[in-house]
Design an enzyme around this catalytic site. Structure first.
Site: not given
Ligand code: Q9C
Ligand code: ZN
Length: 349
Positions: A164, A200, A202, A289
């Site tokens: 990110h 991933d 995301h 994830d």
């Molecule tokens: N409602 C990675 O997997 N926040 N980052 C989510 C949940 C952001 C995940 C909040 C999640 C980022 C590297």
């Molecule tokens: Zn992620």
């Protein structure tokens, strides 16, 4: 398969993040890397080595030096403001405010946090800089080993994650973009074409932004659709790159609830883009994830799906650097991550 790992990740341990408007305990915790390392050992994946120090220069091939300097001193600046809890931003220069302020003119830590971030879910703590710097060194050491030894694959067990983080932004639990830093390092060591395949859950918004105008790094991502899922403001299918990078960015967003069939269909399409590009090396942004029981994600992959992902990646036939990203079902991320890696190993022979 060689694993690169450092205990230094433990220095980054945020307490709270803003989830759905509430301060909640962080899900990106040190135990994540511990369970992955434990499974690497339990499954005898191979040798585990500590990272070498490749310095700041390869980090600043990707990130603005002003951003790197900000990360290095952010906790001290926050502490100097009299605060003894995790640092979080609360004000951002979005559309109706100025986007072009010289960050050198921003004096207070709250302004700097807002300038260099894109969410309020990524706390900075006393050890964050050292942990993030070391995580980048884990990826760089993996890159060096892959180039120097002629191995088929190396696993960079990075924490904190990186995909990110943009050229001058942190967020989504990421500070330095480990996969992007490694990809640039492959190019600087003589490779001409590198593909980054991001599995991933995301969207890898940082990686996309960094390479969006370039043809020497292909970026492909399968992820939760931005209509529903963080980071919301990037990751649509029409984002295919710009200028010299046109045609070298491919997004495969999927709706909440997607399980094996739609996920593997999108993954296959992404793999064909990688193969059509003909890279000399592939960097895999390896998040698990996508798992059905992940506490913050909404795909439905099962533990038995992960080895199949590794098998398909092995069919690329080129060297692969696996870079750890997300995965928050802490008790299962070791099994799922190492399952993917052993799937690769069994198919790569
Ligand atoms: N409602 C990675 O997997 N926040 N980052 C989510 C949940 C952001 C995940 C909040 C999640 C980022 C590297
Ligand atoms: Zn992620």
């Amino acid at each position: 398969m060689l694993t690169v790992y450092s205990d230094t990740h433990r220095l980054h341990h945020g307490k709270q993040e803003l989830i759905d408007g509430k301060l909640m305990p962080v899900v990106e915790m040190p135990r994540r890397a511990d369970t992955v390392l434990a499974e690497v050992k339990a499954r005898s994946l191979g040798e585990v080595i500590a990272p070498d120090d490749h310095g700041r220069a390869p980090i600043e091939r990707i990130h603005d030096p002003r951003f790197v300097a900000f990360l290095e001193t952010a906790w001290d600046d926050w502490s100097a403001a009299g605060r003894d809890y995790d640092a979080l931003p609360f004000c951002w220069g979005t559309r109706t405010l100025r986007q072009d302020v010289d960050p050198a003119r921003l004096v207070g830590i709250d302004a700097k946090l807002g300038y260099f971030s894109f969410d309020a879910g990524t706390p900075i703590t006393a050890g964050t800089w050292t942990a993030a710097y070391t995580s980048a060194q884990v990826a760089l050491t993996g890159r060096a080993r892959l180039t120097d030894t002629g191995a088929r694959a190396v696993f960079a067990l990075c924490r904190p994650p990186g995909h990110h983080a943009g050229m001058d932004t942190f967020g989504g639990y990421c500070f330095l973009n480990n996969a992007a830093i490694a990809a640039q390092s492959f190019l600087d060591a003589g490779a001409r074409k590198v593909a980054i395949l991001d599995v991933d859950y995301h969207h890898g918004n940082g990686t996309q932004q960094i390479f969006y105008s370039r043809s020497d790094v292909l970026f492909c991502s399968i992820h939760g659709h931005p209509q529903q899922e963080f980071p919301f403001f990037l990751g649509w299918p029409e984002e295919i790159g710009q200028g010299p990078g046109h045609g070298f960015n491919h997004n495969f967003p999927l709706p909440w609830g997607s399980g094996q069939a739609p996920w593997f269909e999108a993954f296959e399409a992404a793999c064909r883009k990688v193969e059509g590009y003909g890279p000399e090396v592939v960097v895999v942004s390896l998040g698990v994830d996508t798992f059905k029981d992940d506490p913050i994600s909404k795909f439905r992959l099962e533990t038995s799906d992960y080895p199949k992902i590794g098998e398909r990646i092995a069919a690329f036939g080129c060297p692969v650097l696996f870079v750890m990203e997300g995965g928050y079902a802490v008790d299962q991320i070791g099994v799922n991550t190492v399952g993917l890696l052993t799937g690769f190993e069994s198919a790569a022979g």
